[in-house]
Design a protein around this motif. Structure first.
Motif, PDB file in Angstrom:
ATOM      1  N   ASP A  67      18.353 -68.986 -45.350  1.00 58.78           N
ATOM      2  CA  ASP A  67      19.195 -68.378 -44.312  1.00 58.78           C
ATOM      3  C   ASP A  67      18.493 -67.248 -43.568  1.00 58.78           C
ATOM      4  OD1 ASP A  67      21.113 -70.155 -45.202  1.00 58.78           O
ATOM      5  OD2 ASP A  67      22.189 -68.653 -46.380  1.00 58.78           O
ATOM      6  N   THR A  68      17.221 -67.007 -43.869  1.00 59.70           N
ATOM      7  CA  THR A  68      16.469 -65.992 -43.121  1.00 59.70           C
ATOM      8  C   THR A  68      16.323 -66.419 -41.662  1.00 59.70           C
ATOM      9  OG1 THR A  68      15.224 -65.262 -45.065  1.00 59.70           O
ATOM     10  CG2 THR A  68      14.217 -64.846 -42.915  1.00 59.70           C
ATOM     11  N   ARG A  69      16.584 -65.477 -40.735  1.00 63.24           N
ATOM     12  CA  ARG A  69      16.414 -65.753 -39.307  1.00 63.24           C
ATOM     13  C   ARG A  69      14.980 -65.398 -38.909  1.00 63.24           C
ATOM     14  NH1 ARG A  69      21.781 -65.877 -37.160  1.00 63.24           N
ATOM     15  NH2 ARG A  69      23.117 -66.367 -38.938  1.00 63.24           N
ATOM     16  N   TYR A  70      14.396 -66.209 -38.019  1.00 63.85           N
ATOM     17  CA  TYR A  70      13.004 -65.954 -37.629  1.00 63.85           C
ATOM     18  C   TYR A  70      12.737 -66.495 -36.231  1.00 63.85           C
ATOM     19  CZ  TYR A  70      12.024 -70.913 -38.575  1.00 63.85           C
ATOM     20  OH  TYR A  70      12.022 -72.291 -38.547  1.00 63.85           O
ATOM     21  N   LEU A  71      11.666 -66.019 -35.624  1.00 60.51           N
ATOM     22  CA  LEU A  71      11.165 -66.494 -34.334  1.00 60.51           C
ATOM     23  C   LEU A  71       9.645 -66.539 -34.409  1.00 60.51           C
ATOM     24  CD1 LEU A  71      13.425 -64.180 -32.156  1.00 60.51           C
ATOM     25  CD2 LEU A  71      13.484 -66.681 -32.018  1.00 60.51           C
ATOM     26  N   PHE A  72       9.025 -67.148 -33.431  1.00 60.98           N
ATOM     27  CA  PHE A  72       7.579 -67.095 -33.280  1.00 60.98           C
ATOM     28  C   PHE A  72       7.251 -66.245 -32.055  1.00 60.98           C
ATOM     29  CE2 PHE A  72       7.779 -71.518 -35.261  1.00 60.98           C
ATOM     30  CZ  PHE A  72       7.376 -71.076 -36.515  1.00 60.98           C
ATOM     31  N   ARG A  73       6.303 -65.304 -32.221  1.00 52.43           N
ATOM     32  CA  ARG A  73       5.814 -64.540 -31.076  1.00 52.43           C
ATOM     33  C   ARG A  73       4.524 -65.194 -30.583  1.00 52.43           C
ATOM     34  NH1 ARG A  73       6.683 -59.717 -28.882  1.00 52.43           N
ATOM     35  NH2 ARG A  73       7.928 -58.974 -30.652  1.00 52.43           N
ATOM     36  N   ILE A  74       4.554 -65.657 -29.341  1.00 47.12           N
ATOM     37  CA  ILE A  74       3.392 -66.299 -28.735  1.00 47.12           C
ATOM     38  C   ILE A  74       3.124 -65.558 -27.433  1.00 47.12           C
ATOM     39  CG2 ILE A  74       2.402 -68.444 -27.860  1.00 47.12           C
ATOM     40  CD1 ILE A  74       4.375 -69.968 -29.611  1.00 47.12           C
ATOM     41  N   GLY A  75       2.045 -64.782 -27.411  1.00 46.71           N
ATOM     42  CA  GLY A  75       1.799 -63.930 -26.263  1.00 46.71           C
ATOM     43  C   GLY A  75       2.872 -62.867 -26.191  1.00 46.71           C
ATOM     44  N   ASP A  76       3.503 -62.758 -25.016  1.00 46.84           N
ATOM     45  CA  ASP A  76       4.565 -61.757 -24.862  1.00 46.84           C
ATOM     46  C   ASP A  76       5.956 -62.368 -25.002  1.00 46.84           C
ATOM     47  OD1 ASP A  76       4.578 -63.258 -22.591  1.00 46.84           O
ATOM     48  OD2 ASP A  76       4.514 -61.572 -21.181  1.00 46.84           O
ATOM     49  N   ARG A  77       6.033 -63.586 -25.535  1.00 48.42           N
ATOM     50  CA  ARG A  77       7.314 -64.274 -25.662  1.00 48.42           C
ATOM     51  C   ARG A  77       7.684 -64.460 -27.122  1.00 48.42           C
ATOM     52  NH1 ARG A  77       8.636 -67.432 -21.092  1.00 48.42           N
ATOM     53  NH2 ARG A  77       9.650 -68.983 -22.426  1.00 48.42           N
ATOM     54  N   GLN A  78       8.974 -64.381 -27.404  1.00 43.77           N
ATOM     55  CA  GLN A  78       9.497 -64.764 -28.705  1.00 43.77           C
ATOM     56  C   GLN A  78      10.293 -66.052 -28.516  1.00 43.77           C
ATOM     57  OE1 GLN A  78      11.629 -61.744 -30.847  1.00 43.77           O
ATOM     58  NE2 GLN A  78       9.871 -60.365 -30.940  1.00 43.77           N
ATOM     59  N   VAL A  79       9.932 -67.085 -29.275  1.00 33.67           N
ATOM     60  CA  VAL A  79      10.549 -68.396 -29.062  1.00 33.67           C
ATOM     61  C   VAL A  79      11.075 -68.932 -30.388  1.00 33.67           C
ATOM     62  CG1 VAL A  79       9.024 -68.904 -27.113  1.00 33.67           C
ATOM     63  CG2 VAL A  79       8.372 -69.658 -29.418  1.00 33.67           C
ATOM     64  N   PRO A  80      12.132 -69.738 -30.348  1.00 31.84           N
ATOM     65  CA  PRO A  80      12.599 -70.391 -31.575  1.00 31.84           C
ATOM     66  C   PRO A  80      11.596 -71.439 -32.031  1.00 31.84           C
ATOM     67  CG  PRO A  80      13.816 -71.207 -29.690  1.00 31.84           C
ATOM     68  CD  PRO A  80      12.966 -70.085 -29.177  1.00 31.84           C
TER      69      PRO A  80
END
Length: 603
Positions: A70-83
């Protein structure tokens, strides 16, 4: 972050080891992996923590770490955070954070289920949302089983933007949409279906992504082709091994982890090269055959590629059959119905004897379409009078109950239910539903306006909608009222109950007399008896002949019959007197069996 070890809660619980996404492992760790070939660095973002991931030569970014389910997370790619494009859950929608899922969290109850043979399938297609979510479908299962359905087919459930959508605008194909319920409620619904002896098919969309929430072009443009375009934009590049793996893992996840009994692949004519479909089919068979599971693979394919049906795919939706039947029932001839407007009776006869109408000849656009299909068994084709497309892609979403007279409609339903092809019905057909099924979305701003205007422009050339004022009658796809009006209103009227008993009788007869007698290459031919009337015959596995005569015209036609034929069903019952005198009455259908000499036909 607190370490929380994973324990296997049921020996029958399965987990598919997906290449991408957040994969929980048996030692309690979670492996995160994303393909971002244009990015030199990708960080895993959890709360305020940014953890660099390790990049390999192919552009895969990976990280092994201990996190709680249930941990929430995103990926940071450059200056963007994406699911995560392979997210297993999106509780906050497609633009929000992804969530780690423990695939062992649900304890399955029906552990002796191994599926049912394809020739036993009688399918009800349904939309999970208008049925009340996964819990609503679960509550309806006993009613659907009581009508004689042996399988349900869910329209796509992959996460989409907003709270309402047909499902074909999904952008995160690994994540069941949160508006339908929890992952546990989806698995509980499948579990209950299996307890009732009902198989569950999932419609999956591998040919495009929806217009909101697809971040792949920004960091993995190699996922798409710049030389091939589809109605939805740039084609997906299935030549890339990472792309092929992404979708094959998705199919195996639904089958192994969620225990779906089959997949219906949407619009595979937009998937190139065809070798990807062959690879996917082979992967599913390799995964299922050692365990003896019955898993079905069904195609929607404008190309009528009969070659795929000689391999790992069970069947294709037979749009040719639908189009010919629709023209016969309604007289409509616009759009794709124009290809069947000249000789619909002969087209239907060809379907019943050979499978496809289009087997390589030119269509109305001058395009050669299809491959020879005469050698295929009838079970290679799913036969239907309506589905989500053929209802919802009408300007006003009418069902055939509002377009055809009851006598013709019931006669045509006899053909669908009792032909050796696999019958498919749309939710509500079993009780004569008259509720429309509209096209609906949940977009805002400029996109909502484009969808609204595009919908009306699409039908502006249709007769009856050339007047702009009449076009205004076409419901706004984004309006909540449009969605609400599409919810089937289950009626308990005497008429609806009588229709339901009648429908259940058809599928009961199919189960008793036909399902276990279906044979390969059994078509014996189909004669045209007159305008809108025909007589089809098939050889069953025990040698008896299965025969169906259909007359959708206003005139009686001659149909001589001898003592060797036994009537199993006639619609309406009052047509029996005419049949005894060698006549097939107008607006009727009859199902007969021609018995072998000296042998009785018994269940």
């Amino acid at each position: 972050m607190q370490f929380n070890p994973v324990t296997r809660k049921s020996p029958a619980t399965a987990c598919h080891d997906c290449t991408y996404g957040a994969q929980t492992l048996n030692d309690g760790t979670t492996r995160f992996r994303v393909w971002a070939p244009r990015a030199e660095r990708v960080d895993l973002v959890i709360d305020d923590l940014n953890v660099p991931m390790e990049r390999d030569a192919e552009g895969n970014h990976s990280l092994l770490i201990e996190v709680d389910p249930d941990t929430r997370y995103l990926f940071r790619i450059g200056d963007r955070q994406v699911p995560d494009p392979a997210s297993r859950a999106q509780p906050g929608g497609v633009l929000g954070a992804s969530m780690v899922v423990d695939p062992y969290d649900y304890v399955w109850k029906c552990n002796d289920w191994n599926g049912i043979p394809w020739h036993h399938a009688a399918i009800c297609e349904l939309h999970v949302g208008v049925m009340g979510g996964f819990d609503g479908v679960c509550q309806a299962l006993s009613r659907l089983a009581g009508c004689g359905y042996t399988a349900i087919e869910l329209m796509p459930i992959a996460s989409f933007q907003g709270d309402r959508n047909w499902g074909y605008d999904g952008v995160l194909p690994y994540a069941p949409d949160a508006s339908y319920g929890t992952i546990a409620s989806l698995k509980a619904m499948i579990d209950e279906a299996h307890r009732l002896g009902v198989a569950v098919i999932l419609d999956v969309v591998y040919n495009h992504f929806g217009p909101v929430g697809n971040e792949l072009p920004s960091y993995a443009p190699e996922f798409f082709r710049d030389d091939v375009h589809t109605p939805w934009g740039a084609a997906i590049d299935f030549r890339q091994p990472q792309v092929a793996r992404y979708f094959i893992d998705n199919a195996l996840m639904w089958i192994n982890e969620y225990r779906f009994d089959g997949l219906r692949l949407d619009a595979v004519h937009a998937i190139q090269p065809q070798t990807f479909l062959e690879e996917l089919g082979a992967a599913v068979r390799r995964a299922c055959l050692p365990h003896g599971r019955e898993v079905w693979l069904i195609l929607e394919n404008e190309h009528n590629a009969a070659s795929l049906l000689r391999g790992d795919y069970n069947a294709q939706w037979n749009d040719d059959a639908h189009n010919a039947l629709h023209v016969l029932l309604t007289g409509e001839h616009e759009g794709y119905y124009a290809d069947f407007a000249k000789h619909p009776t002969h087209d239907l006869a060809k379907v019943l004897s050979e499978g496809f109408v289009f087997q390589g000849q030119l269509d109305r656009r001058g395009i050669a379409r299809g491959e020879p299909s005469q050698d295929l068994p009838p079970t290679s084709f799913a036969l239907f009078l309506q589905n989500h497309d053929q209802i919802g892609n009408r300007p006003l979403g009418e069902r055939l109950t509002c377009l055809a007279n009851d006598a013709d409609l019931r006669a045509a339903m006899v053909l669908v239910a009792l032909s050796p092809m696999i019958p498919l019905f749309f939710m509500g057909e079993e009780w004569g539903c008259r509720t429309p099924f509209y096209y609906f979305t949940d977009y805002e701003g400029e996109l909502a306006q484009k969808v609204r205007e595009g919908r009306r422009e699409e039908f502006a050339h249709f007769s009856g909608f050339t007047d702009p004022e009449r076009c205004e009658r076409i419901p706004d796809p984004n309006a909540l009222d449009t969605y609400a009006a599409s919810i089937p209103r289950v009626e308990d009227s005497m008429l609806a109950l009588a229709w339901k008993r009648w429908f259940a009788g058809l599928l009961q007869l199919r189960k008793r007399y036909l399902a276990d007698r279906l044979a390969a290459r059994c078509a014996l031919g189909c004669d045209v008896l007159g305008e809108k009337a025909l007589y089809a015959r098939w050889r069953l596995s025990d040698g008896h002949h299965w025969e169906i005569a259909l007359n959708l015209s206003n005139r009686d036609v001659s149909l001589p019959r001898d003592s060797a034929t036994k009537v199993l069903w006639i619609e309406p019952q009052g047509a029996m007197d005419a049949l005894d005198h060698g006549t097939l009455a107008a607006h009727s259908a009859v199902v007969m069996v021609r018995e072998l000499e000296g042998e009785r036909f018994i269940a």
